[in-house]
Design an enzyme around this catalytic site. Sequence first.
Site, PDB file in Angstrom:
ATOM      1  N   SER A   1       1.122  40.675  15.597  1.00  0.00           N
ATOM      2  CA  SER A   1       0.537  40.063  14.400  1.00  0.00           C
ATOM      3  C   SER A   1       0.636  40.988  13.201  1.00  0.00           C
ATOM      4  O   SER A   1       0.298  42.170  13.281  1.00  0.00           O
ATOM      5  CB  SER A   1      -0.932  39.725  14.651  1.00  0.00           C
ATOM      6  OG  SER A   1      -1.040  38.708  15.617  1.00  0.00           O
TER       7      SER A   1
ATOM      8  N   HIS B   1      -6.486  38.628  10.111  1.00  0.00           N
ATOM      9  CA  HIS B   1      -7.210  38.817  11.366  1.00  0.00           C
ATOM     10  C   HIS B   1      -6.952  40.197  11.972  1.00  0.00           C
ATOM     11  O   HIS B   1      -7.675  40.634  12.854  1.00  0.00           O
ATOM     12  CB  HIS B   1      -6.898  37.690  12.360  1.00  0.00           C
ATOM     13  CG  HIS B   1      -5.512  37.750  12.970  1.00  0.00           C
ATOM     14  ND1 HIS B   1      -4.440  37.082  12.450  1.00  0.00           N
ATOM     15  CD2 HIS B   1      -5.047  38.397  14.082  1.00  0.00           C
ATOM     16  CE1 HIS B   1      -3.361  37.286  13.213  1.00  0.00           C
ATOM     17  NE2 HIS B   1      -3.713  38.095  14.221  1.00  0.00           N
TER      18      HIS B   1
ATOM     19  N   ASP C   1      -4.347  33.871   5.997  1.00  0.00           N
ATOM     20  CA  ASP C   1      -4.213  34.928   7.002  1.00  0.00           C
ATOM     21  C   ASP C   1      -3.305  36.048   6.515  1.00  0.00           C
ATOM     22  O   ASP C   1      -2.535  36.621   7.290  1.00  0.00           O
ATOM     23  CB  ASP C   1      -3.708  34.360   8.330  1.00  0.00           C
ATOM     24  CG  ASP C   1      -4.030  35.279   9.498  1.00  0.00           C
ATOM     25  OD1 ASP C   1      -4.923  36.153   9.343  1.00  0.00           O
ATOM     26  OD2 ASP C   1      -3.370  35.173  10.547  1.00  0.00           O
TER      27      ASP C   1
END
Length: 497
Positions: free
Chosen positions: A354, A239, A274
Amino acid sequence: MTSGTQPPQADPGNPHHPEANASPPHETAPRPDMQPPVPAAPAAPASAQDSAAPQTAYPAAQDPAASQAAYPQDPASAYGTAPEMQPPAPNPEYRPAYAAPQANQSAWWNPAAASDPWRDPGSRAVIETRPVPHSPAPEPLPARTPRTRPALGLVIAVSAVTALIAGILGAAIGIWATRSDSGDGSFLGAEPQVERDVDSVAGVVEQIMPSVVTVLTADGGNGSGFIVSDDGYVLTNHHVVVGGGTEAAETLQVLFSDGNVTTAEVIGSDPDSDVAVLRIEGDEHPAMVLADSDQVAVGDPVLAVGAPLGLSSTVTEGIVSAIDRPVLTENNNGEVESVMAAIQTDAAINPGNSGGPLTDIAGQVIGINTAIASTAAEGEAGNIGIGFAIPINQAKRIADEIIATGTASHTVLGAELGESDLGIGVTLSKVLEGSPAADAGLKDGDVLTSFNGNMVAENTELIALIRKLAPGTVVTVVYERNGEEHSAQVTLEAATD
């Protein structure tokens, strides 16, 4: 007897008055170290000396009743009133001279005398006292204090105080010398400690920080990443490379901890896990060490490194709060995109973290920071002490496949899952023919209660545990059929879609 009375006045017409015939008294008191003077007495015939009772020849008084110089029975009092002046002990070999009474001499000492004050109880004797000439009393010698050895406790106490004073003095001299060497003339504070143990948090961060990068996205945001090989491969989240869109970018800018910026190529990404892989130019990059995430335990200390809210090179510390936590993540359209059995931590993770590394206390990577739990509205999410990371064993497997083939495989059981009551287990509503589940003897309607040693109670939990493992892994499942419990061995496979 009366002591201290004054003698009566002399009467010249009285031949018996003591002053008429008595010898004159001595004017000085005898010294303590001298024998008392003895008045000379007339020699007596040998016969008289042999027959007379021994008597000491002292001046005599003619009239005992009027005597002013009668001598006391205690000869010591005749030597004055000074307490320190005592008469010397009599010489045992001294023999006083005795004589017969003469014409003008009192015969009071004669045993045949008519009036003897020492024998007549009715006679009245008077003691004459004379003041002793003033003489300074001898100065007493100072009293000698007995020498005693000091007690052991006192010796120990004195030694301890001496050591303490020496230590303080030595420390003061050392500090003074150190400050003097600085040459800045300051007397405040001490020299700062600049050397840190490599095993300390600061030491670990110093070693790993050059390997952590900030990934700048096309929409003006950012994520994080870390170098995993010396030839420039970088791990991050899917992402992150997608940014605000739905497709991964081809290239992105990455910022190093020293401020340098370079371009990274997007090698590939996998939305189901992910995980994404980037590569930067060069072949001498500082790679991080990847740990075995299967060995992680709840309570282990961890560090989260990245660029939360755009703040590059940020480090937070916490512990592992849980393992194999089932987590769903959504894409920008709100659809479920990935399911993972995550490592949960209370280390602060915020937007921008992230893709950054979650490490153990030694700086070895155990996971990729990927999501946070929040109760805030969309766009206002922040850390509340519940963050999640993809286990590095799973991420490494996916990255290896992406580097090798450009895509990643997904592990499956080969069954469709139905609705299950909470706490009962996961119902296999339909087992596909030729699937790993069918090969293990599972049938429609079986309820799985345990998978690979983990109790399962909901569908997401089972899916997350399956995707964590690589294809070809053999697991043990426990299930119920018609009220009876059974177990089976299942060999997982990769999806063929």
